[in-house]
Write an enzyme that holds these catalytic residues in place. Structure first.
Site, PDB file in Angstrom:
ATOM      1  N   ASP A  99       2.149  -5.438   7.761  1.00  0.00           N
ATOM      2  CA  ASP A  99       0.976  -5.243   7.636  1.00  0.00           C
ATOM      3  C   ASP A  99      -0.283  -5.533   7.576  1.00  0.00           C
ATOM      4  OD1 ASP A  99      -0.960  -3.353   7.250  1.00  0.00           O
ATOM      5  OD2 ASP A  99       0.318  -1.563   6.262  1.00  0.00           O
ATOM      6  N   PHE A 117       0.812  -1.238  -0.276  1.00  0.00           N
ATOM      7  CA  PHE A 117       0.664   0.509   0.128  1.00  0.00           C
ATOM      8  C   PHE A 117       0.828   0.979  -0.091  1.00  0.00           C
ATOM      9  CE2 PHE A 117      -3.137   3.124   2.431  1.00  0.00           C
ATOM     10  CZ  PHE A 117      -4.381   2.741   1.699  1.00  0.00           C
ATOM     11  N   ARG A 160     -12.680  -3.985  -7.408  1.00  0.00           N
ATOM     12  CA  ARG A 160     -12.054  -4.869  -5.900  1.00  0.00           C
ATOM     13  C   ARG A 160     -13.731  -5.195  -5.465  1.00  0.00           C
ATOM     14  NH1 ARG A 160      -8.664  -2.143  -1.252  1.00  0.00           N
ATOM     15  NH2 ARG A 160     -10.316  -1.287  -1.052  1.00  0.00           N
ATOM     16  N   TYR A 182     -10.860  -0.535  10.850  1.00  0.00           N
ATOM     17  CA  TYR A 182     -12.482   0.435  10.039  1.00  0.00           C
ATOM     18  C   TYR A 182     -12.974  -1.361   8.801  1.00  0.00           C
ATOM     19  CZ  TYR A 182      -8.338   2.771   7.763  1.00  0.00           C
ATOM     20  OH  TYR A 182      -7.293   3.110   6.436  1.00  0.00           O
ATOM     21  N   LYS A 183     -11.554  -1.609   8.629  1.00  0.00           N
ATOM     22  CA  LYS A 183     -11.670  -2.567   7.249  1.00  0.00           C
ATOM     23  C   LYS A 183     -12.388  -3.748   7.688  1.00  0.00           C
ATOM     24  CE  LYS A 183      -8.111  -0.452   4.566  1.00  0.00           C
ATOM     25  NZ  LYS A 183      -6.379  -0.499   4.252  1.00  0.00           N
TER      26      LYS A 183
END
Ligand SMILES: *Cc1c(COP(=O)(O)O)cnc(C)c1O
Length: 397
Positions: A184, A113, A356, A209-210
């Site tokens: 990560d 990322f 996605r 928050y995912k």
């Protein structure tokens, strides 16, 4: 067996929406609003500043950290919460580099990322010209681990393609070469079984928050292996990572263990939301979750590949090589996703051409996923994405 009808009943999803974007922002668990209202009214409102002690606010990062720790195979007392994931990446990386101070190279991959890579670049700039970030293709990471590498910094599941690294294997190789590893887990925690203890991870970070559904901007987590925690020197040495914050000493002394990775005042309202959101995991077995996730992915993948020859699979075909998402490539991916959202199926787009879709068994059924695939197939067959309003890009994609 995990009862996925029961977990689904714990979420508040808008009527008529099939949500395939829980890998980006998890939906609202039903119990969050009442919990946050209680924290606001009964705690902040009535207790005022005494809430730090009486409502246990000061211990919330550790208590919530332990609940997340259980999902990633971390021992109690090895995970704490706070800040954003980018900050936690920086902290873990800075500490890992300092533990390996005879070496100067951070190794990562081009599928990582961007924020993780940006934080590493910024840290290198601060540390001096001898430090550098080296990035190679994800498949080439293994071949580039040697005794020049100080820290291997990887995201386990690729945010674009869903490709999953072999965590235990890469850790073993890195340790044999004398390097430390920062993982990560943004697309792993709550998505797939993770065992940081069994894999002998050094540092791990992730967001809430995912797949953990804490709401927009919820706090990040950080894990440090107990064998390293007492040696780690925090780069962001804030007062709440001090051994005695309320002694107000002029010199910094790190708190014992993981507590030293705290920085400043924790975001109590967001932590309360996260604490409530984590209740659902009390009834979830991670192996059941993984099996169900792969079942959902297979339904979607087989239907879409059969019906949409124009969509090129961007994820590994082999189930075990994926996390909990499936991606396709198409030059008009953005417009296709907008058309799909218009039809009640929410996925997302990642530049330059990735469509996605995240698969979250807590609130998605096989029927939802089959219906979503059929809607995508209909949009592709009818060319309904090809309209000006679907091509106009918003600020957040
Ligand atoms: C989502 C994500 C981030 C986001 O970081 P924030 O600081 O929380 O905005 C960082 N890294 C990875 C790998 C991610 O998936």
């Amino acid at each position: 067996m995990t009862d996925f009808a029961a977990t689904r009943a714990m979420f508040d999803l808008p009527e008529g929406v099939i949500y395939l974007d829980g890998n980006s922002l998890g939906p609202l668990p039903r119990n969050v609003a009442a919990r946050v209202a209680q924290t606001i009214g009964a705690e902040w409102g009535q207790m005022l500043i005494t809430g730090w002690n009486r409502a246990g606010w000061m211990d919330l990062p550790a208590r919530v950290g332990d609940r997340i720790g259980r999902l990633i195979g971390a021992q109690p007392g090895t995970v704490t919460m706070g800040d954003t994931l980018s900050i936690k990446v920086y902290q873990a990386l800075a500490s890992a580099l300092e533990l390996r101070s005879d070496r100067r190279v951070i190794l990562s991959d081009t599928g990582n990322f961007p924020s993780d890579l940006y934080m590493a670049e910024g840290l290198c700039r601060t540390l001096g010209a001898e430090y550098s970030l080296k990035t190679v293709a994800p498949e080439e990471i293994n071949a580039h681990i040697d005794d020049s590498i100080a820290v291997l910094m990887l995201t386990e599941v690729d945010y674009r393609t869903g490709r999953k690294h072999d965590m235990a294997g890469l850790i073993a190789k890195a340790h044999a070469a004398g390097a430390l590893v920062v993982w990560d887990l943004a697309h792993s925690a709550g998505a797939i079984p993770v065992d940081v203890t069994g894999a002998d991870a050094d540092f791990a970070v992730g967001c809430s928050y995912k797949y953990l559904n804490s709401g927009p901007g919820g706090p990040a987590f950080i894990y440090v292996a107990p064998r390293l925690a007492q040696q780690v020197r925090p780069a962001l040495s804030g007062w709440l990572g001090h051994e005695a914050p309320f002694a107000f000493d002029l010199d910094y002394r790190p708190a014992p263990g993981i507590e030293r990775m705290r920085v400043g005042t924790p975001a109590i309202l967001q932590l309360a939301a996260l604490d409530a959101a984590l209740d659902v995991w009390d009834q979830v077995n991670m192996d059941d979750l993984r099996a169900r996730s792969l079942e959902l992915q297979e339904i979607f993948l087989s239907r879409v590949t059969a019906a949409c020859p124009d969509l090129a699979l961007a994820s590994p075909r082999e189930a075990e090589a994926r996390g909990s998402q499936i991606s396709f490539r198409h030059p008009h991916g953005y417009a296709i996703i907008q058309a799909l959202i218009h039809d009640g199926v929410i996925g997302d787009f990642r530049a330059p051409d990735i469509l996605r879709f995240g698969f979250t068994p807590l609130y998605l059924s096989p029927e939802d996923v089959a219906r979503a695939a059929d809607k995508l197939a209909a949009i592709m067959a009818e060319g309904r994405w090809d309209r000006p309003e679907f091509r106009a890009r918003a600020k957040v994609t």
